[in-house]
Enzyme design. Structure first.
Site, PDB file in Angstrom:
ATOM      1  N   ASP A   1      40.229  29.988  28.086  1.00  0.00           N
ATOM      2  CA  ASP A   1      40.029  31.140  28.978  1.00  0.00           C
ATOM      3  C   ASP A   1      39.647  30.625  30.359  1.00  0.00           C
ATOM      4  O   ASP A   1      38.726  29.824  30.488  1.00  0.00           O
ATOM      5  CB  ASP A   1      38.943  32.066  28.429  1.00  0.00           C
ATOM      6  CG  ASP A   1      39.071  33.482  28.989  1.00  0.00           C
ATOM      7  OD1 ASP A   1      39.161  34.431  28.204  1.00  0.00           O
ATOM      8  OD2 ASP A   1      39.105  33.635  30.235  1.00  0.00           O
TER       9      ASP A   1
ATOM     10  N   CYS B   1      44.655  46.868  32.702  1.00  0.00           N
ATOM     11  CA  CYS B   1      43.581  46.788  31.721  1.00  0.00           C
ATOM     12  C   CYS B   1      42.249  47.170  32.350  1.00  0.00           C
ATOM     13  O   CYS B   1      41.443  47.863  31.737  1.00  0.00           O
ATOM     14  CB  CYS B   1      43.472  45.386  31.127  1.00  0.00           C
ATOM     15  SG  CYS B   1      44.861  44.969  30.099  1.00  0.00           S
TER      16      CYS B   1
ATOM     17  N   CYS C   1      64.293  33.459  20.602  1.00  0.00           N
ATOM     18  CA  CYS C   1      64.462  32.846  19.294  1.00  0.00           C
ATOM     19  C   CYS C   1      65.907  32.768  18.819  1.00  0.00           C
ATOM     20  O   CYS C   1      66.202  32.095  17.835  1.00  0.00           O
ATOM     21  CB  CYS C   1      63.583  33.512  18.238  1.00  0.00           C
ATOM     22  SG  CYS C   1      64.116  35.167  17.766  1.00  0.00           S
TER      23      CYS C   1
HETATM   24 ZN   LIG Z   1      62.959  36.645  19.139  1.00  0.00          ZN
END
Ligand SMILES: [Zn+2]
Length: 260
Positions: free
Chosen positions: A64, A194, A254
């Site tokens: 962090d 956020c 992917c």
């Molecule tokens: Zn993927």
């Protein structure tokens, strides 16, 4: 399973896990051998790292780049009022060491990017995405796909939480980008989102704790992971919804063989 033999003290410390038939001594030894990469020591990373440490993983790499701020303390339970201004990674290390000094907590007080991130992911047994922005999430996913590391992804904003597991060790598993395709246009401004939209404190605890549960299940080879599902919580009604997630054959991350 030599090399991770449990001492008498460890048999006591972890006895309530060892008593579980599904985990037992062997499962606990596998947990003892696991190196967890926790990216984000905030609302999700705090409870996740708490349980990984108390459960006795070998190492937690806690990443962090921010320092503890007063506005964090409503939900980021690794940190304390007196540590305002201290790096979150170091503050987290302080807390986790007090819980379980056997766990090697490695603080990384900076935002990690491509080459460093690749190395950290490659060394990890399991990766927990506890970050708060889309660009980091995409970078973590790319590295997890590249090195075939299980990714436990959590998110919480307002009263809405979600958790999913992407485990590319299994052929046919989707990755994070199959579900949320990279979109440069939406990368900007999520951090500000956020801080302006707010988040219900215990929601981050629920989702972060579930991330630890999924990571410990994966580490000990117990049960079934959430792989292939996106689990969503509406904390206003405390209702869960589950959506099946399929691999996208056109996924830019992917679908291609590993791109360097
Ligand atoms: Zn993927």
């Amino acid at each position: 399973m030599s090399g991770t033999e449990l001492s008498d003290d460890q048999l006591l410390r972890y006895s309530r896990h060892i008593l579980l038939n599904e985990i037992g001594v062997e499962g606990q030894q596998r947990i003892r051998a696991a190196r967890m990469l926790v990216i984000g020591a905030g609302g999700l990373g705090s409870p996740a790292a708490f349980y990984l440490a108390s459960a006795g993983v070998a190492a937690i790499v806690l990443v962090d780049g921010d320092a503890v701020d007063l506005t964090n303390l409503q939900r980021q339970i690794l940190h304390t009022t007196e540590r305002i201004g201290v790096s979150k990674a170091l503050s987290g290390q302080h807390t986790l060491r007090a819980i379980n000094p056997e766990v090697d907590v490695i603080p990384m007080a900076r935002r990690v990017e491509a080459p460093d991130l690749d190395e950290l992911v490659q060394q990890a047994t399991i990766v927990l995405d506890c970050s708060d922005n889309f660009a980091t999430r995409q970078a973590i996913n790319r590295a997890c796909v590249k090195y075939l590391k299980p990714l436990v992804s959590g998110a919480a904003i307002r009263f809405d939480g979600q958790i999913a597991v992407f485990d590319l060790r299994n052929s046919g598993s989707p990755c994070y980008a199959c579900l949320f395709p990279p979109d440069p246009a939406s990368d900007a401004g999520v951090d500000e989102l956020c801080s302006t939209m707010g988040v219900f404190a215990p929601l981050t605890g629920i989702i972060g704790t579930m991330q630890a549960a999924e990571a410990l299940k994966l580490a000990s080879s117990v049960g079934e992971s959430l792989q292939g599902q996106l689990l969503m919580l509406d904390a206003l009604t405390m209702r869960w919804h589950s959506v099946r997630v399929s691999r996208d054959p056109g996924c830019p991350v992917c679908a291609k063989p590993s791109s360097a």
